[in-house]
Design an enzyme around this catalytic site. Structure first.
Site, short mmCIF file in Angstrom:
data_model
loop_
_atom_site.label_atom_id
_atom_site.label_comp_id
_atom_site.label_asym_id
_atom_site.label_seq_id
_atom_site.Cartn_x
_atom_site.Cartn_y
_atom_site.Cartn_z
N GLN A 86 0.85 -1.20 0.00
CA GLN A 86 0.00 0.00 0.00
C GLN A 86 0.88 1.24 0.00
OE1 GLN A 86 -3.42 -0.68 3.06
NE2 GLN A 86 -1.77 -2.06 3.64
N ASP A 116 6.10 4.88 -1.46
CA ASP A 116 7.42 5.49 -1.26
C ASP A 116 8.53 4.88 -2.09
OD1 ASP A 116 8.11 3.08 0.10
OD2 ASP A 116 7.38 3.91 1.99
N HIS A 160 -1.50 1.45 -4.29
CA HIS A 160 -1.87 2.86 -4.16
C HIS A 160 -1.01 3.79 -5.02
CE1 HIS A 160 -3.89 1.86 -0.02
NE2 HIS A 160 -4.56 1.42 -1.06
N CYS A 200 -0.92 11.17 -17.32
CA CYS A 200 -1.75 12.19 -17.95
C CYS A 200 -3.18 12.10 -17.42
CB CYS A 200 -1.72 12.00 -19.46
SG CYS A 200 -2.53 13.34 -20.36
P1 OAD Z 1 -1.32 2.91 8.90
O1 OAD Z 1 -0.63 4.16 9.29
O2 OAD Z 1 -2.80 2.85 8.98
O3 OAD Z 1 -0.79 1.71 9.81
C1 OAD Z 1 0.58 1.54 10.07
C2 OAD Z 1 0.73 0.29 10.91
O4 OAD Z 1 2.11 0.04 11.05
C3 OAD Z 1 0.14 0.40 12.32
O5 OAD Z 1 -0.67 -0.74 12.56
C4 OAD Z 1 1.38 0.39 13.23
O6 OAD Z 1 1.15 -0.32 14.45
C5 OAD Z 1 2.37 -0.36 12.37
N1 OAD Z 1 3.80 -0.06 12.63
C6 OAD Z 1 4.34 1.06 13.17
N2 OAD Z 1 5.68 0.94 13.22
C7 OAD Z 1 5.99 -0.28 12.71
C8 OAD Z 1 7.22 -1.01 12.49
N3 OAD Z 1 8.39 -0.48 12.81
N4 OAD Z 1 7.13 -2.24 11.95
C9 OAD Z 1 5.94 -2.78 11.60
N5 OAD Z 1 4.77 -2.15 11.78
C10 OAD Z 1 4.79 -0.92 12.34
O7 OAD Z 1 -0.78 2.54 7.44
P2 OAD Z 1 -1.42 1.62 6.32
O8 OAD Z 1 -2.05 0.41 6.94
O9 OAD Z 1 -0.39 1.41 5.29
O10 OAD Z 1 -3.93 4.98 1.51
O11 OAD Z 1 -2.56 2.56 5.76
C11 OAD Z 1 -3.30 2.11 4.66
C12 OAD Z 1 -3.67 3.23 3.74
O12 OAD Z 1 -4.32 4.28 4.47
C13 OAD Z 1 -2.51 3.96 3.11
O13 OAD Z 1 -1.93 3.30 2.03
C14 OAD Z 1 -3.15 5.25 2.68
C15 OAD Z 1 -4.05 5.55 3.85
O14 OAD Z 1 -5.27 6.10 3.52
C16 OAD Z 1 -3.85 5.81 0.45
O15 OAD Z 1 -3.06 6.72 0.40
C17 OAD Z 1 -4.76 5.48 -0.68
ZN ZN Z 2 -1.39 13.27 -22.40
#
Ligand code: OAD
Ligand code: ZN
Length: 249
Positions: free
Chosen positions: A99, A102, A117, A125
């Site tokens: 997801q 980066d 994502h 475009c």
């Molecule tokens: P979140 O910020 O919701 O969750 C991050 C998770 O990583 C949490 O459960 C933390 O406990 C865990 N965490 C923190 N430090 C960590 C470490 N060192 N090792 C392992 N885990 C750790 O991020 P996502 O689940 O990626 O979507 O969020 C999903 C989506 O929500 C994103 O892709 C974004 C956002 O809306 C879009 O941009 C479309």
């Molecule tokens: Zn174009």
């Protein structure tokens, strides 16, 4: 530490899927979305990362992405990213579903990568008749200027190749992920709060399809109970350990 079941599952797996979220990049210095210091809370991304905001003020949205590019450009992959790439090199069939936008998985050497994502370094475009509407291009310029950037083919606005709030994910990306999940023996979910669909549903889908499902997250999530195993540890520590016990020495 990991159970013998998890280690055996990794050693004997013919097909592995890893699903990652922002937590896997936390140790590289990428802010997570939820929890303390969440980037999106600070920068009102829920209002800027939308098609409506871009339609209204493309320069403002591009300034936001220029800022995010500046933040991400100097960051490096961490041991968790590298361990995932190392696992890929050991198993016959491997798919990484992320997801994260980066690009750090690619920097760490992951090859078979589905970026659900999008990717911060890609642009596409906005004109649906243009070939660059579907073929996003890498553009590592920081900052992108002058604003707003325009398509070299058709002159329409270029936009970040990122899935914004309110937009649907790329159908091909989801289909490829589901196909990989259906055939995997081991599914590892790391660093995601597992609240945003469709990624949040993937670990349970894998479990239903018979895979061994292992979670790595310092905090328990809504999924933890339903999976085979949940390891409360940072991915930059747990993933290299898992690789080492399964394949090391
Ligand atoms: P979140 O910020 O919701 O969750 C991050 C998770 O990583 C949490 O459960 C933390 O406990 C865990 N965490 C923190 N430090 C960590 C470490 N060192 N090792 C392992 N885990 C750790 O991020 P996502 O689940 O990626 O979507 O969020 C999903 C989506 O929500 C994103 O892709 C974004 C956002 O809306 C879009 O941009 C479309
Ligand atoms: Zn174009």
């Amino acid at each position: 530490m990991f159970s013998q079941n998890a280690i055996t599952a990794l050693r004997s797996a013919r097909s592995v899927v890893v699903l990652t979220g922002a937590g896997v990049s936390a140790e590289s210095g990428v802010p997570t979305f939820r929890g303390a210091g969440g980037l999106w809370r600070t920068y009102q991304a829920t209002s800027l990362a939308t098609p409506e905001a871009f339609a209204k003020d493309p320069n403002l949205v591009w300034e936001f992405y220029n800022y995010r590019r500046e933040v991400l450009a100097p960051l490096e992959a961490n041991p968790g990213h590298y361990a995932i790439a190392a696992i890929e090199a050991q198993v016959p069939d491997f798919t990484l579903v992320t997801q994260n936008i980066d690009n750090l998985h690619r920097i760490a050497g992951s090859k078979n990568l589905i970026e659900l994502h999008g990717n911060i370094w890609r642009v596409r475009c906005t004109n649906s008749a243009c070939e660059r509407f579907t073929n996003s291009q890498e553009n590592r310029q920081v900052p992108i200027s002058p604003l707003p950037p325009r398509c070299g083919e058709c002159g329409s606005l270029l936009r970040p190749h990122i899935v914004w709030f309110g937009e649907t994910l790329d159908g091909n990306a989801i289909r490829s992920a589901v196909k990989a999940i259906r055939k995997c023996d081991l599914f590892i979910v790391a660093g995601t709060s597992a609240v945003v669909q469709p990624a949040a549903g993937m670990p349970l889908m894998a479990r239903q399809e018979g895979a061994y499902v292992l979670e790595i997250n310092p905090e328990r999530t809504d999924l933890s109970e339903a999976l085979n195993e949940s390891i409360q540890e940072a991915s930059g520590v747990a993933l290299p350990n898992l690789f080492e016990v399964a394949f090391g020495g």
